[in-house]
Scaffold this motif. Structure first.
Motif, PDB file in Angstrom:
ATOM      1  N   ALA A   1       0.836  -1.204   0.000  1.00  0.00           N
ATOM      2  CA  ALA A   1       0.000   0.000   0.000  1.00  0.00           C
ATOM      3  C   ALA A   1       0.864   1.244   0.000  1.00  0.00           C
ATOM      4  CB  ALA A   1      -0.920  -0.003   1.224  1.00  0.00           C
ATOM      5  N   GLY A   2       0.516   2.198  -0.859  1.00  0.00           N
ATOM      6  CA  GLY A   2       1.210   3.470  -0.879  1.00  0.00           C
ATOM      7  C   GLY A   2       2.614   3.421  -1.425  1.00  0.00           C
ATOM      8  N   GLY A   3       2.969   2.351  -2.111  1.00  0.00           N
ATOM      9  CA  GLY A   3       4.289   2.234  -2.704  1.00  0.00           C
ATOM     10  C   GLY A   3       4.206   2.175  -4.210  1.00  0.00           C
ATOM     11  N   ILE A   4       5.364   2.240  -4.863  1.00  0.00           N
ATOM     12  CA  ILE A   4       5.453   2.066  -6.311  1.00  0.00           C
ATOM     13  C   ILE A   4       6.204   0.767  -6.576  1.00  0.00           C
ATOM     14  CG2 ILE A   4       6.286   3.007  -8.490  1.00  0.00           C
ATOM     15  CD1 ILE A   4       6.126   5.790  -7.301  1.00  0.00           C
ATOM     16  N   THR A   5       5.527  -0.164  -7.234  1.00  0.00           N
ATOM     17  CA  THR A   5       6.131  -1.440  -7.598  1.00  0.00           C
ATOM     18  C   THR A   5       6.392  -1.434  -9.095  1.00  0.00           C
ATOM     19  OG1 THR A   5       4.985  -2.647  -5.835  1.00  0.00           O
ATOM     20  CG2 THR A   5       5.810  -3.939  -7.690  1.00  0.00           C
ATOM     21  N   ALA A   6       7.631  -1.692  -9.492  1.00  0.00           N
ATOM     22  CA  ALA A   6       7.995  -1.755 -10.911  1.00  0.00           C
ATOM     23  C   ALA A   6       8.096  -3.207 -11.351  1.00  0.00           C
ATOM     24  CB  ALA A   6       9.310  -1.034 -11.154  1.00  0.00           C
ATOM     25  N   LEU A   7       7.475  -3.518 -12.474  1.00  0.00           N
ATOM     26  CA  LEU A   7       7.579  -4.832 -13.093  1.00  0.00           C
ATOM     27  C   LEU A   7       8.572  -4.701 -14.240  1.00  0.00           C
ATOM     28  CD1 LEU A   7       3.763  -5.724 -13.307  1.00  0.00           C
ATOM     29  CD2 LEU A   7       5.310  -5.940 -11.340  1.00  0.00           C
ATOM     30  N   ILE A   8       9.688  -5.410 -14.141  1.00  0.00           N
ATOM     31  CA  ILE A   8      10.739  -5.298 -15.149  1.00  0.00           C
ATOM     32  C   ILE A   8      10.997  -6.660 -15.769  1.00  0.00           C
ATOM     33  CG2 ILE A   8      11.799  -3.323 -13.981  1.00  0.00           C
ATOM     34  CD1 ILE A   8      13.952  -5.229 -12.909  1.00  0.00           C
ATOM     35  N   GLY A   9      11.647  -6.645 -16.927  1.00  0.00           N
ATOM     36  CA  GLY A   9      11.963  -7.877 -17.627  1.00  0.00           C
ATOM     37  C   GLY A   9      11.888  -7.663 -19.119  1.00  0.00           C
ATOM     38  N   PRO A  10      12.485  -8.554 -19.915  1.00  0.00           N
ATOM     39  CA  PRO A  10      12.479  -8.383 -21.367  1.00  0.00           C
ATOM     40  C   PRO A  10      11.095  -8.540 -21.963  1.00  0.00           C
ATOM     41  CG  PRO A  10      13.418 -10.514 -20.749  1.00  0.00           C
ATOM     42  CD  PRO A  10      13.226  -9.749 -19.478  1.00  0.00           C
ATOM     43  N   SER A  11      10.943  -8.119 -23.209  1.00  0.00           N
ATOM     44  CA  SER A  11       9.660  -8.248 -23.899  1.00  0.00           C
ATOM     45  C   SER A  11       9.240  -9.707 -23.973  1.00  0.00           C
ATOM     46  CB  SER A  11       9.772  -7.676 -25.313  1.00  0.00           C
ATOM     47  OG  SER A  11      10.069  -6.303 -25.278  1.00  0.00           O
ATOM     48  N   GLY A  12       7.943  -9.945 -23.840  1.00  0.00           N
ATOM     49  CA  GLY A  12       7.405 -11.291 -23.993  1.00  0.00           C
ATOM     50  C   GLY A  12       7.452 -12.161 -22.758  1.00  0.00           C
ATOM     51  N   CYS A  13       7.756 -11.552 -21.597  1.00  0.00           N
ATOM     52  CA  CYS A  13       7.855 -12.374 -20.384  1.00  0.00           C
ATOM     53  C   CYS A  13       6.584 -12.311 -19.526  1.00  0.00           C
ATOM     54  CB  CYS A  13       9.066 -11.960 -19.554  1.00  0.00           C
ATOM     55  SG  CYS A  13       9.010 -10.268 -18.935  1.00  0.00           S
ATOM     56  N   GLY A  14       5.545 -11.591 -19.990  1.00  0.00           N
ATOM     57  CA  GLY A  14       4.257 -11.613 -19.293  1.00  0.00           C
ATOM     58  C   GLY A  14       3.985 -10.443 -18.372  1.00  0.00           C
TER      59      GLY A  14
END
Length: 278
Positions: free
Chosen positions: A49-62
């Motif tokens: 809650a109240g945070g910033i979560t980044a989803l990282i990874g190469p293209s095509g990984c979902g």
């Protein structure tokens, strides 16, 4: 058709104050398919809650598929299937008793390409979400809501004297901030952002990043980004997705952003965040 009885009254948020309590979002054992092709395999992640979560990874990984699952957009694809749970403060948004519109109200979405309604004015764009979700507001409260959301989107000072001008006439960075303001009008508890800066110049990117940091005081943010510098600048935690040799996407590692960039636990994470592939 939405009737008056179905509508929910709303007052404009107070500038600078949280519109509602901060929300934790949690994915449990998410597995996803498009037809017979499995694209995610048992992905679990808590987005604080109240945070910033980044989803990282190469293209095509979902990553983008996972993001869309978080507000039930995955089910719009006819061949899509899903297993697992998405919990908003402990309640599964996929529970059959939960309405789709309630999930979309609570969990907003900003897309990679700015998508203001070109025939609508700046003001009408901000208020469009109210109509789409059956949310009712008086004329005076709408005026306050427009100003509040445009301020939170970092756009008010640039457009306050031309609110009736077409939203499609703004620059790319301004259009993206208008889309953020539009998402905020329905007072979501979570804001999902799918590569919101990928088509923007560095100056506009900086403004969007500053806007995200300000918004995190009152809304939980989850962002997909391919820009490692951006992930390091704006996020509190990261989740590194990877799919290899036709296998479905999984989370290799997740945790505090600074720790993942400075001392990753998996060599694949180290290779990715330091630009050795992807």
């Amino acid at each position: 058709m939405t009737t008056a009885a179905d509508e929910t009254s709303v007052l404009p948020p107070t500038p600078g104050a949280p519109a509602t309590s901060l929300a934790e979002l949690q994915a449990r054992e998410i597995t996803a398919w498009f037809g017979d092709r499995k694209v995610l395999d048992r992905v679990s992640l808590t987005m604080p809650a109240g945070g910033i979560t980044a989803l990282i990874g190469p293209s095509g990984c979902g990553k983008s598929t996972f993001l869309r699952i978080l507000n039930r957009m995955h089910e719009l694809v006819p061949s899509a299937q899903l297993a697992g749970q998405v919990l908003l403060d402990g309640e599964d948004i996929y529970d059959p008793a939960k309405r789709l519109i309630d999930a979309r109200r609570a969990i907003g979405m900003v897309f990679q390409k700015p998508n203001p309604f070109p025939a609508m004015s700046i003001r009408e764009n901000v208020l469009a979400g109210l109509k789409l979700t059956g949310t009712k507001a008086s004329r005076s409260s709408k005026d306050g809501l427009v100003e509040s959301c445009l301020r939170k989107g970092g756009l008010w000072d640039e457009v306050k004297d031309r609110l009736d001008a077409p939203g499609g006439g703004l620059s790319g960075g301004q259009q993206q901030r208008l889309c953020i303001a539009r998402s905020l009008a329905i007072k979501p508890r979570v804001l999902l952002m799918d590569e919101p800066c990928s088509a923007l110049d560095p100056t506009s990117t900086r403004v969007i990043e500053e806007t995200m940091k300000d918004l995190a005081r009152e809304v939980t943010i989850v962002i997909v980004t391919h820009n490692m510098q951006q992930a390091a600048r704006v996020s509190d935690q990261c989740a590194f997705f990877l799919a290899s040799q036709g296998t479905p996407g999984v989370i290799v590692e997740h945790g505090d952003t600074a720790a993942m960039f400075q001392n990753p636990q998996d060599p694949r994470t180290s290779d990715y965040v330091h630009g050795r592939f992807g």
